[in-house]
Design a protein around this motif. Structure first.
Motif, short mmCIF file in Angstrom:
data_model
loop_
_atom_site.label_atom_id
_atom_site.label_comp_id
_atom_site.label_asym_id
_atom_site.label_seq_id
_atom_site.Cartn_x
_atom_site.Cartn_y
_atom_site.Cartn_z
N GLN A 198 -3.49 5.46 -2.27
CA GLN A 198 -2.75 5.37 -1.01
C GLN A 198 -1.93 4.08 -0.95
O GLN A 198 -0.78 4.08 -0.50
N THR A 199 -2.53 2.99 -1.43
CA THR A 199 -1.81 1.72 -1.45
C THR A 199 -0.57 1.82 -2.33
O THR A 199 0.52 1.41 -1.93
N GLU A 229 -7.45 1.45 2.61
CA GLU A 229 -6.72 2.44 1.81
C GLU A 229 -7.39 2.58 0.46
O GLU A 229 -7.97 1.62 -0.06
N ARG A 265 2.11 3.89 -0.60
CA ARG A 265 2.73 3.16 0.50
C ARG A 265 3.68 2.09 -0.03
O ARG A 265 4.80 1.93 0.47
#
Length: 152
Positions: A10-11, A6, A14
């Protein structure tokens, strides 16, 4: 455990989603650690810790029990404890490091985390120990992250 590459963005997205779907419970009162020699287990546990210890961990020399803090516990040894139960269908890999880093950046504090497993309640759960002196701010940050994740 979920393994997937990722980007940092993105991390973060999430893990904010993980927060939005997690149950975050602030336990009442303060907590602290009590230590006793490995050789005294389980006698010490049965006589003084049964029913009150949130967690027991050990190294080669001592058992360390996380329990409600007696009134005589010094301020620097008092911790608020927050229990985080994760939704079972959202990968939470990296959560501990991410949230610990966020709290360090925003408040300058370290934390301790003890993980457990409750298959009937989502699986993995965490106890987060936060120094009492910054606990209210840390809890507010956690709740703000939940709201941010819910609106994303």
């Amino acid at each position: 455990m979920d393994i997937s590459p990722e980007t940092p963005e993105q991390t973060r997205g999430r893990l904010l989603r993980v927060m939005a779907h997690a149950r975050v419970d602030v336990l009442p009162g303060d907590h602290t650690f009590a230590e006793f020699p490995v050789a005294q287990f389980p006698a010490h546990l049965a006589s003084s810790l049964a029913g009150s210890a949130l967690a027991l961990v050990r190294d080669q020399e001592v058992w360390s029990a996380l329990l409600p803090a007696p009134t005589s516990t010094s301020a620097q040894d008092r911790y608020a404890v927050v229990c985080v139960h994760f939704a079972p269908d959202i990968p939470n890999s990296g959560f501990v490091g991410w949230l610990a880093s966020e709290l360090k950046q925003q408040l300058g504090t370290g934390v301790f985390v003890v993980c457990g497993q409750n298959s009937a309640d989502g699986g993995i759960f965490d106890y987060w120990g936060i120094p009492r002196s910054v606990a209210d701010q840390a809890i507010a940050i956690m709740h703000a992250m939940q709201a941010q994740g819910a609106s994303a």
